[in-house]
Design a protein around this motif. Sequence first.
Motif, PDB file in Angstrom:
ATOM      1  N   THR A 491      60.843 122.651  30.360  1.00 22.57           N
ATOM      2  CA  THR A 491      60.038 123.689  31.007  1.00 22.57           C
ATOM      3  C   THR A 491      59.726 123.431  32.482  1.00 22.57           C
ATOM      4  O   THR A 491      59.432 124.370  33.218  1.00 22.57           O
ATOM      5  CB  THR A 491      58.708 123.865  30.252  1.00 22.57           C
ATOM      6  N   LYS A 492      59.819 122.185  32.939  1.00 21.56           N
ATOM      7  CA  LYS A 492      59.448 121.916  34.332  1.00 21.56           C
ATOM      8  C   LYS A 492      60.548 122.376  35.284  1.00 21.56           C
ATOM      9  O   LYS A 492      61.736 122.422  34.910  1.00 21.56           O
ATOM     10  CB  LYS A 492      59.163 120.432  34.524  1.00 21.56           C
ATOM     11  N   PRO A 493      60.214 122.700  36.532  1.00 22.90           N
ATOM     12  CA  PRO A 493      61.240 123.098  37.502  1.00 22.90           C
ATOM     13  C   PRO A 493      62.223 121.961  37.740  1.00 22.90           C
ATOM     14  O   PRO A 493      61.822 120.805  37.902  1.00 22.90           O
ATOM     15  CB  PRO A 493      60.430 123.405  38.774  1.00 22.90           C
ATOM     16  N   PRO A 494      63.517 122.251  37.771  1.00 28.59           N
ATOM     17  CA  PRO A 494      64.502 121.185  37.984  1.00 28.59           C
ATOM     18  C   PRO A 494      64.419 120.618  39.395  1.00 28.59           C
ATOM     19  O   PRO A 494      64.213 121.354  40.363  1.00 28.59           O
ATOM     20  CB  PRO A 494      65.838 121.898  37.750  1.00 28.59           C
ATOM     21  N   SER A 495      64.582 119.297  39.499  1.00 30.66           N
ATOM     22  CA  SER A 495      64.479 118.631  40.805  1.00 30.66           C
ATOM     23  C   SER A 495      65.278 117.345  40.795  1.00 30.66           C
ATOM     24  O   SER A 495      65.298 116.613  39.798  1.00 30.66           O
ATOM     25  CB  SER A 495      63.021 118.315  41.128  1.00 30.66           C
ATOM     26  N   ALA A 496      65.922 117.054  41.934  1.00 30.55           N
ATOM     27  CA  ALA A 496      66.603 115.772  42.100  1.00 30.55           C
ATOM     28  C   ALA A 496      65.622 114.666  42.464  1.00 30.55           C
ATOM     29  O   ALA A 496      65.967 113.477  42.395  1.00 30.55           O
ATOM     30  CB  ALA A 496      67.675 115.884  43.181  1.00 30.55           C
ATOM     31  N   GLU A 497      64.405 115.035  42.867  1.00 30.15           N
ATOM     32  CA  GLU A 497      63.340 114.091  43.237  1.00 30.15           C
ATOM     33  C   GLU A 497      63.822 113.047  44.251  1.00 30.15           C
ATOM     34  O   GLU A 497      63.628 111.854  44.081  1.00 30.15           O
ATOM     35  CB  GLU A 497      62.758 113.414  41.996  1.00 30.15           C
ATOM     36  N   LEU A 498      64.439 113.527  45.320  1.00 33.74           N
ATOM     37  CA  LEU A 498      64.880 112.644  46.402  1.00 33.74           C
ATOM     38  C   LEU A 498      63.981 112.734  47.628  1.00 33.74           C
ATOM     39  O   LEU A 498      64.168 111.999  48.599  1.00 33.74           O
ATOM     40  CB  LEU A 498      66.325 112.982  46.805  1.00 33.74           C
ATOM     41  N   ARG A 499      63.007 113.650  47.577  1.00 29.83           N
ATOM     42  CA  ARG A 499      61.995 113.770  48.625  1.00 29.83           C
ATOM     43  C   ARG A 499      60.754 114.377  47.991  1.00 29.83           C
ATOM     44  O   ARG A 499      60.809 114.910  46.872  1.00 29.83           O
ATOM     45  CB  ARG A 499      62.500 114.630  49.795  1.00 29.83           C
ATOM     46  N   PRO A 500      59.599 114.330  48.676  1.00 28.22           N
ATOM     47  CA  PRO A 500      58.362 114.816  48.071  1.00 28.22           C
ATOM     48  C   PRO A 500      58.441 116.296  47.703  1.00 28.22           C
ATOM     49  O   PRO A 500      58.935 117.125  48.483  1.00 28.22           O
ATOM     50  CB  PRO A 500      57.312 114.573  49.168  1.00 28.22           C
ATOM     51  N   ASP A 501      57.964 116.628  46.499  1.00 30.89           N
ATOM     52  CA  ASP A 501      57.812 118.011  46.041  1.00 30.89           C
ATOM     53  C   ASP A 501      59.121 118.800  46.096  1.00 30.89           C
ATOM     54  O   ASP A 501      59.128 120.026  46.277  1.00 30.89           O
ATOM     55  CB  ASP A 501      56.731 118.739  46.856  1.00 30.89           C
ATOM     56  N   GLN A 502      60.240 118.150  45.921  1.00 27.66           N
ATOM     57  CA  GLN A 502      61.540 118.811  45.981  1.00 27.66           C
ATOM     58  C   GLN A 502      61.826 119.557  44.678  1.00 27.66           C
ATOM     59  O   GLN A 502      61.496 119.089  43.592  1.00 27.66           O
ATOM     60  CB  GLN A 502      62.643 117.784  46.229  1.00 27.66           C
ATOM     61  N   THR A 503      62.425 120.740  44.781  1.00 22.09           N
ATOM     62  CA  THR A 503      62.981 121.436  43.626  1.00 22.09           C
ATOM     63  C   THR A 503      64.391 121.900  43.973  1.00 22.09           C
ATOM     64  O   THR A 503      64.735 122.043  45.154  1.00 22.09           O
ATOM     65  CB  THR A 503      62.143 122.663  43.213  1.00 22.09           C
ATOM     66  N   ASP A 504      65.192 122.154  42.951  1.00 21.81           N
ATOM     67  CA  ASP A 504      66.572 122.587  43.188  1.00 21.81           C
ATOM     68  C   ASP A 504      66.612 123.891  43.973  1.00 21.81           C
ATOM     69  O   ASP A 504      67.520 124.113  44.786  1.00 21.81           O
ATOM     70  CB  ASP A 504      67.297 122.781  41.856  1.00 21.81           C
ATOM     71  N   GLN A 505      65.628 124.758  43.729  1.00 24.28           N
ATOM     72  CA  GLN A 505      65.650 126.067  44.378  1.00 24.28           C
ATOM     73  C   GLN A 505      65.238 126.022  45.849  1.00 24.28           C
ATOM     74  O   GLN A 505      65.283 127.038  46.538  1.00 24.28           O
ATOM     75  CB  GLN A 505      64.782 127.055  43.604  1.00 24.28           C
ATOM     76  N   ASP A 506      64.890 124.829  46.350  1.00 21.48           N
ATOM     77  CA  ASP A 506      64.741 124.674  47.800  1.00 21.48           C
ATOM     78  C   ASP A 506      66.093 124.849  48.491  1.00 21.48           C
ATOM     79  O   ASP A 506      66.165 125.316  49.630  1.00 21.48           O
ATOM     80  CB  ASP A 506      64.205 123.271  48.155  1.00 21.48           C
ATOM     81  N   SER A 507      67.154 124.470  47.805  1.00 20.63           N
ATOM     82  CA  SER A 507      68.491 124.481  48.397  1.00 20.63           C
ATOM     83  C   SER A 507      69.430 125.490  47.755  1.00 20.63           C
ATOM     84  O   SER A 507      70.430 125.874  48.363  1.00 20.63           O
ATOM     85  CB  SER A 507      69.127 123.088  48.277  1.00 20.63           C
ATOM     86  N   LEU A 508      69.134 125.901  46.535  1.00 19.44           N
ATOM     87  CA  LEU A 508      70.046 126.754  45.781  1.00 19.44           C
ATOM     88  C   LEU A 508      69.345 128.027  45.331  1.00 19.44           C
ATOM     89  O   LEU A 508      68.120 128.039  45.156  1.00 19.44           O
ATOM     90  CB  LEU A 508      70.554 126.007  44.538  1.00 19.44           C
ATOM     91  N   PRO A 509      70.105 129.109  45.122  1.00 17.49           N
ATOM     92  CA  PRO A 509      69.495 130.304  44.527  1.00 17.49           C
ATOM     93  C   PRO A 509      69.103 130.037  43.085  1.00 17.49           C
ATOM     94  O   PRO A 509      69.470 129.005  42.506  1.00 17.49           O
ATOM     95  CB  PRO A 509      70.615 131.350  44.617  1.00 17.49           C
TER      96      PRO A 509
END
Length: 601
Positions: A491-509
Amino acid sequence: MKIALAQINPTVGDIDGNAALIRRALHRAAEQGADLIVLPELAVVGYPPKDLLLKPAVIRECVQAVEDLASECHDIAAVIGYPCPSDAPRGLALYNAAALCADGKIIHRHVKSLLPTYDVFDEHRYFEPGPAVDIARLGKLKLGISICEDLWNDERVFSRQLYHDNPIDQLAQRGADLFINCAASPFVVRKHAFRRRLMTSAARGHGLPLVYCNQVGGNDELVFDGYSCVIDSRGNLIAEAKGFEEDLLLVDLPVGEPAAGNEKPEPRKATSAVADMPSADLPATVGGEVRTKSELEAAYHALVLGLRDYCRKCGFKSVVIGLSGGIDSAVSAAICVAALGSQNVRGIAMPSRFSSEGSKRDARLLAEKLSIAFDEISIEAPHQAFEQLLQPHFQGLPPDSAEENVQARVRGIILMAFSNKFGSMLVTTGNKSEVAVGYCTLYGDMAGGMAILSDVPKMMVYQLARWINDDPASPLRERFDGPVIPEDTITKPPSAELRPDQTDQDSLPAYEVLDEIIERYVEREQSARRIVKETGFDADVVLRVVRLIDVNEYKRKQMAPGLKITGRAFGFGRRMPIAQGYDSRRSLEAAQAVAASNENG
């Protein structure tokens, strides 16, 4: 006639071992009173043998193996697939053949007519097509033997045929009493239903029963699902072997005379909407579409079988996997346990300063639920050491993916150390959506020997997680008496966790959008312009995704082999150049320019 279908799991190149499988099936079928046993395509060498076929010694050993097997066929006849030398003075020197063995010898040889050269198939590289279709005689019966692709050119199913001839029609015209198809047909989601439709059309269209024997098991990137079956002369399924495991299916089949009240019909015209695709491809699956339980179950079993056989046939008894607390590593670990058992899987969590407590907790909880060995190794010290090492050289430049990717590469070093020390294969966990757009790190999270999910779109990863946890048919749910993947992981937002508060949708649709664009662009070869027109997606989003797919080919060429489960996987079936100048954005940009000009005019 009592017919046995020997659905075996051959190992490519293990001619002695494959012959032993065939011999065992031959004797079992004979003991059960079978008159005829049918084996898969190239059963003696395994499919696909690739450039092993260029070795003369391999061909000699295959021929000898079939002759030895034929010498044992006295109370039973056998149809055995094998590569054999061509007797023609011109063309390639090899045939893809099936030997009909009886009375202690080979009494007939059928040669494959239609040689596929699309997707993962490259048979014109090795084989000469059969010079003519002929009927095999077994006593008074006339057998219409064909090999895999020979069945895949039916105008009643395909509105466009890839080949000029239809061997099945020709066999019927020559008076066949029974169709026999020896196959090595790889698994693709939804393919089996389409395959059965094809067989039904051939049987009902000619008023003849059809026996179909398919290979089962994993060989490199391909998984073969089995489901060998028998179709009666009316097109009804009367018997079917198991899926995803070896089986010996015996059927009493009335042959030689039409069933009561069943006259051979006239050939029907094509009515299918299946068009503009290679003949073994299926109607494409939209990436974000919810799949049925049966499709998810089939995909799960294909991934489990593919990994199990890859490890077994390559000599690995155990695997190591990085556990991030995310959905991809969780589903990958579950598949590893299903394939190899908990005792042969080791999970390693490698948190950094950016890893959340929730992710660390979920990784531990997953390992507990799956009963696998678990280690937690912080990468903070080596991460800091690399930052200090590089800082003087990066001075004055803003932090970007270079710094982020150091973390993934540190993790890769740790995982490979465990792989080397314990002789375990490292499993990579990236999914098709990430691999498509390069959302992965070379020599980091891409390191490993098998990419289990590289042909599984992100949305399907979530659907598989739910199926594994919740469906009564899930073997892992039954084995561990409940869900095995932590709910927070799903249920949590997907993230590579390579920087603070990162989520996949920062970079991808959104993955629903991304998966559909990938499916249309990669599997269906649709242009960016068509994707925008048919989906209504933002043109800039489509152009960006298309561009990312194109420029990340160099990464995909270096990734571990992955298991193919969709109509078009990244791997040896998709042969795109790395250094190339075609710009896939041009047609859409040109159309936008014309539209803007018309509005201004």
